[in-house]
Design a protein around this motif. Sequence first.
Motif, mmCIF file in Angstrom:
data_model
loop_
_atom_site.group_PDB
_atom_site.id
_atom_site.type_symbol
_atom_site.label_atom_id
_atom_site.label_comp_id
_atom_site.label_asym_id
_atom_site.label_seq_id
_atom_site.Cartn_x
_atom_site.Cartn_y
_atom_site.Cartn_z
ATOM 1 N N ASP B 131 0.815 -1.207 0.000
ATOM 2 C CA ASP B 131 0.000 0.000 0.000
ATOM 3 C C ASP B 131 0.852 1.262 0.000
ATOM 4 O OD1 ASP B 131 1.054 -0.021 2.478
ATOM 5 O OD2 ASP B 131 -0.828 -0.347 3.552
ATOM 6 N N GLY B 132 2.161 1.102 -0.011
ATOM 7 C CA GLY B 132 3.012 2.273 -0.090
ATOM 8 C C GLY B 132 3.213 2.970 1.236
ATOM 9 N N GLN B 133 2.702 2.409 2.304
ATOM 10 C CA GLN B 133 2.845 3.037 3.620
ATOM 11 C C GLN B 133 3.957 2.364 4.406
ATOM 12 O OE1 GLN B 133 0.940 5.779 4.259
ATOM 13 N NE2 GLN B 133 0.364 5.379 2.148
ATOM 14 N N GLY B 134 4.496 3.078 5.373
ATOM 15 C CA GLY B 134 5.485 2.506 6.281
ATOM 16 C C GLY B 134 6.876 2.508 5.692
ATOM 17 N N GLY B 135 7.878 2.415 6.554
ATOM 18 C CA GLY B 135 9.251 2.349 6.118
ATOM 19 C C GLY B 135 9.802 3.701 5.696
ATOM 20 N N VAL B 136 10.952 3.650 5.040
ATOM 21 C CA VAL B 136 11.589 4.895 4.614
ATOM 22 C C VAL B 136 11.721 4.907 3.096
ATOM 23 C CG1 VAL B 136 12.877 5.164 6.745
ATOM 24 C CG2 VAL B 136 13.883 3.887 4.846
ATOM 25 N N GLU B 137 11.664 6.104 2.518
ATOM 26 C CA GLU B 137 11.824 6.216 1.077
ATOM 27 C C GLU B 137 13.258 6.621 0.779
ATOM 28 O OE1 GLU B 137 8.406 7.568 -1.657
ATOM 29 O OE2 GLU B 137 9.779 9.255 -1.518
ATOM 30 N N LEU B 138 13.888 5.898 -0.149
ATOM 31 C CA LEU B 138 15.291 6.180 -0.459
ATOM 32 C C LEU B 138 15.449 6.406 -1.953
ATOM 33 C CD1 LEU B 138 16.933 3.345 1.704
ATOM 34 C CD2 LEU B 138 16.701 5.770 2.306
ATOM 35 N N LEU B 139 16.256 7.409 -2.299
ATOM 36 C CA LEU B 139 16.514 7.734 -3.702
ATOM 37 C C LEU B 139 17.745 6.966 -4.189
ATOM 38 C CD1 LEU B 139 16.098 9.545 -6.256
ATOM 39 C CD2 LEU B 139 17.629 11.204 -5.146
ATOM 40 N N LEU B 140 17.589 6.248 -5.277
ATOM 41 C CA LEU B 140 18.721 5.510 -5.847
ATOM 42 C C LEU B 140 19.564 6.485 -6.657
ATOM 43 C CD1 LEU B 140 16.889 2.270 -7.076
ATOM 44 C CD2 LEU B 140 18.170 2.596 -4.954
ATOM 45 N N THR B 141 20.782 6.737 -6.207
ATOM 46 C CA THR B 141 21.611 7.741 -6.888
ATOM 47 C C THR B 141 22.606 7.103 -7.856
ATOM 48 O OG1 THR B 141 23.158 7.660 -5.051
ATOM 49 C CG2 THR B 141 21.464 9.375 -4.976
ATOM 50 N N GLU B 204 18.585 -1.239 12.882
ATOM 51 C CA GLU B 204 19.920 -1.444 12.322
ATOM 52 C C GLU B 204 19.832 -1.793 10.830
ATOM 53 O OE1 GLU B 204 22.882 -0.977 13.238
ATOM 54 O OE2 GLU B 204 24.058 -2.173 11.800
ATOM 55 N N ALA B 205 18.830 -2.609 10.475
ATOM 56 C CA ALA B 205 18.654 -3.002 9.074
ATOM 57 C C ALA B 205 18.393 -1.769 8.211
ATOM 58 C CB ALA B 205 17.494 -3.998 8.945
ATOM 59 N N LEU B 206 17.493 -0.917 8.667
ATOM 60 C CA LEU B 206 17.165 0.286 7.886
ATOM 61 C C LEU B 206 18.376 1.203 7.766
ATOM 62 C CD1 LEU B 206 13.554 1.309 9.006
ATOM 63 C CD2 LEU B 206 14.302 0.267 6.861
ATOM 64 N N SER B 207 19.144 1.310 8.842
ATOM 65 C CA SER B 207 20.277 2.234 8.757
ATOM 66 C C SER B 207 21.359 1.670 7.834
ATOM 67 C CB SER B 207 20.808 2.581 10.150
ATOM 68 O OG SER B 207 21.644 1.557 10.615
ATOM 69 N N ARG B 208 21.526 0.348 7.850
ATOM 70 C CA ARG B 208 22.513 -0.239 6.911
ATOM 71 C C ARG B 208 22.089 -0.027 5.453
ATOM 72 N NH1 ARG B 208 24.592 -6.142 9.069
ATOM 73 N NH2 ARG B 208 25.045 -5.541 11.217
ATOM 74 N N VAL B 209 20.793 -0.273 5.175
ATOM 75 C CA VAL B 209 20.322 -0.107 3.795
ATOM 76 C C VAL B 209 20.453 1.363 3.385
ATOM 77 C CG1 VAL B 209 18.314 -0.233 2.268
ATOM 78 C CG2 VAL B 209 18.741 -2.067 3.925
ATOM 79 N N ARG B 210 20.056 2.264 4.299
ATOM 80 C CA ARG B 210 20.143 3.687 3.983
ATOM 81 C C ARG B 210 21.590 4.079 3.676
ATOM 82 N NH1 ARG B 210 17.198 8.254 5.285
ATOM 83 N NH2 ARG B 210 15.893 7.238 6.845
ATOM 84 N N ALA B 211 22.521 3.596 4.487
ATOM 85 C CA ALA B 211 23.928 3.941 4.285
ATOM 86 C C ALA B 211 24.416 3.441 2.926
ATOM 87 C CB ALA B 211 24.769 3.347 5.409
ATOM 88 N N LEU B 212 24.024 2.219 2.595
ATOM 89 C CA LEU B 212 24.463 1.634 1.317
ATOM 90 C C LEU B 212 23.888 2.412 0.134
ATOM 91 C CD1 LEU B 212 25.967 -0.803 -0.031
ATOM 92 C CD2 LEU B 212 23.759 -1.978 -0.055
ATOM 93 N N VAL B 213 22.593 2.731 0.212
ATOM 94 C CA VAL B 213 21.952 3.476 -0.877
ATOM 95 C C VAL B 213 22.563 4.876 -0.978
ATOM 96 C CG1 VAL B 213 19.776 4.507 -1.658
ATOM 97 C CG2 VAL B 213 19.808 2.163 -0.758
ATOM 98 N N ASP B 214 22.795 5.522 0.167
ATOM 99 C CA ASP B 214 23.370 6.869 0.161
ATOM 100 C C ASP B 214 24.783 6.881 -0.421
ATOM 101 O OD1 ASP B 214 21.073 7.853 1.182
ATOM 102 O OD2 ASP B 214 21.803 8.176 3.227
ATOM 103 N N ARG B 215 25.495 5.774 -0.248
ATOM 104 C CA ARG B 215 26.847 5.706 -0.839
ATOM 105 C C ARG B 215 26.801 5.355 -2.317
ATOM 106 N NH1 ARG B 215 28.010 2.244 3.522
ATOM 107 N NH2 ARG B 215 28.471 0.523 2.098
ATOM 108 N N GLY B 216 25.593 5.268 -2.892
ATOM 109 C CA GLY B 216 25.474 4.903 -4.304
ATOM 110 C C GLY B 216 25.964 3.490 -4.554
ATOM 111 N N PHE B 217 25.795 2.609 -3.552
ATOM 112 C CA PHE B 217 26.216 1.204 -3.666
ATOM 113 C C PHE B 217 27.706 1.098 -3.988
ATOM 114 C CE2 PHE B 217 21.686 1.147 -4.465
ATOM 115 C CZ PHE B 217 21.236 0.100 -3.683
ATOM 116 N N ASP B 218 28.468 2.101 -3.539
ATOM 117 C CA ASP B 218 29.930 2.111 -3.728
ATOM 118 C C ASP B 218 30.327 2.022 -5.199
ATOM 119 O OD1 ASP B 218 30.226 2.195 -0.951
ATOM 120 O OD2 ASP B 218 30.076 -0.002 -0.818
ATOM 121 N N ASP B 219 29.438 2.486 -6.086
ATOM 122 C CA ASP B 219 29.785 2.448 -7.521
ATOM 123 C C ASP B 219 30.904 3.445 -7.822
ATOM 124 O OD1 ASP B 219 28.504 0.460 -8.739
ATOM 125 O OD2 ASP B 219 26.785 1.629 -9.432
#
Lengths: 204, 219
Positions: B131-141, B204-219
Motif C-alpha cells: 500500500d506504499g505506507q510505512g518504512g523509509v523512502e530512499l533515492l537511488l543515486t 539497524e537493518a534500515l540504517s545499513r540499507v540507507r547507508a548503502l543506498v546513500d553511498r550509491g552502492f559504492d559504484d
Amino acid sequence: MGCDAAGVARAVRAAAELVTAHRDELVRLDQAIGDADHGENLKRGFGFVLAALDQSTPDTPGAVLKLVATTLISKVGGAAGPLYGTAFLRAATAVGAASELTPDLVSVALQAALDGVVARGKAEVGDKTMVDALTPAVEAARGSTVAEVLTAAAAAAEAGAESTIPLTARKGRASYLGERSAGHLDPGARSTSLMLRAFAEAAS
Amino acid sequence: MSRVGIVIVSHSARLAEGVVELAAQMAPDVTIVAAGGLDGGPGTDFDAVSDALATAQSGAGVVLLYDLGSAKMVADLAVEMLGDPNAAVVVDAPLVEGAVAAAAEAQSGADLDAVLSAAAAALAVPESEVDGQGGVELLLTNDVGLHARPAGLLARTLAGLDAQVDVAFGGRSTDARSPLGLMGLGATGGDRIRVSATGPDADEALSRVRALVDRGFDD
C-alpha cells in the motif's frame, strides 16, 4: 542371423563401428546447433561398450543390452548417456530373460526404449530430438523376421531424422538457439538412425 | 541429529564445488557434496553422482540440485537406480539460490519435504502488493539502480540481522534478502524505493540499507 546373446552382441558391435565411423559427421551436426560433443561422446562410450563386451560375454540378449546401458550411463557425458542408457535399459527389461529375440520381442523392446527416452527427456515428436527418429521407427517395426522388423524400423528412423531438418528445437542444448536451430539435422536423431541401420544390417 | 543431505550435480566440477562452498556457509553441519564434471572435463558423471548420493545420505534423505538438462537426467537416473523413491529427490530450482535455501533449511533440522519446499520456493520471486505506507523512502543515486551487483550488496548487508526487510517499488514488494526479487522490481537510477523492516534488528537493518543506498552502492 541368430538373435541369441552372441547375435545381439554382434549387432551392438556393428552399431559401435558405424557410430564411430560417423563421429566427424555427428560432431559437425552438433557443432551447428549444440555443444559439438555428441560424436566424440558416443564414439568414446561405444569404445567402452566394446571393451566391456571383450571382457565378458553376457548369456542372454537382455544381459547384453543391460551391459550396453550401464556402460553408456557411466561413460557418456551430455544428454546422450542417460538417454541412450535409459533406452537400452528399458529394452533389456522388456526382453527379460529370453534366450533368443523374436520379431515381436524386438518390436516390444523398441517400444520400451522409446517410452524410456520420452519419460527421461520429456521430448515429443516435433521437438527436434532422437524421439523424431525413434517414434516412426517403433511405428514401422513390424515383420515376420527380426531382420524385417529392424530394416523397416531403420528406414523409418532415417526418414524421421531427415524430418528434423526444418524443425525448431524445443528440447536440449539446441533449444537455446530458438529459430536458428532450423535448417540443421538433429545429431541425436541421426545417431539413432545410424544405430538402427547397424542393427538391421547385422540381422540381415 | 541426522540432517537431510544435498548433492550438487553440474557439468562443471568447479561450478559444483563453488555452489557447495556457498551453500556450506549457511550450513556447517549439513553434508553437501559436489558431483561435477566428467573425467576432468565438462560433463555429468553417473558414477560420481551415485557416490555423492551415498555420501550425502545419513538416513534423513537427500536433495539433488542440477544445472542443465542432462544433469537432471543423470540425477533422475541415479535416484531411480536406488530403488527407493523416498531416499532422494531431484528438485527443480535455481541452482545457487535453491542450494543456499535448501542448505539453510537442512541446517535447521527440517525434514526432506521441508528442504525440498525451501529449494523449490527459491524459484518463485517473493512478491506482494503493497500500500506504499510505512518504512523509509530512499533515492537511488547510482546509474543502474537495483541491478545485479547492487541487489547482491543490499541482500548481503543484512547478513546476521534478525529483521524482516522488504523493499517496495512500482506497487510491488520483495524480500530484501532476495537479489533476484530486488532485480525483478526494475528500479533504476533516479527511482525512489521504499524500505520497511520489522523485528528486533529493524532499526539497524534500515540504517545499513540507507547507508548503502546513500553511498550509491559504492559504484
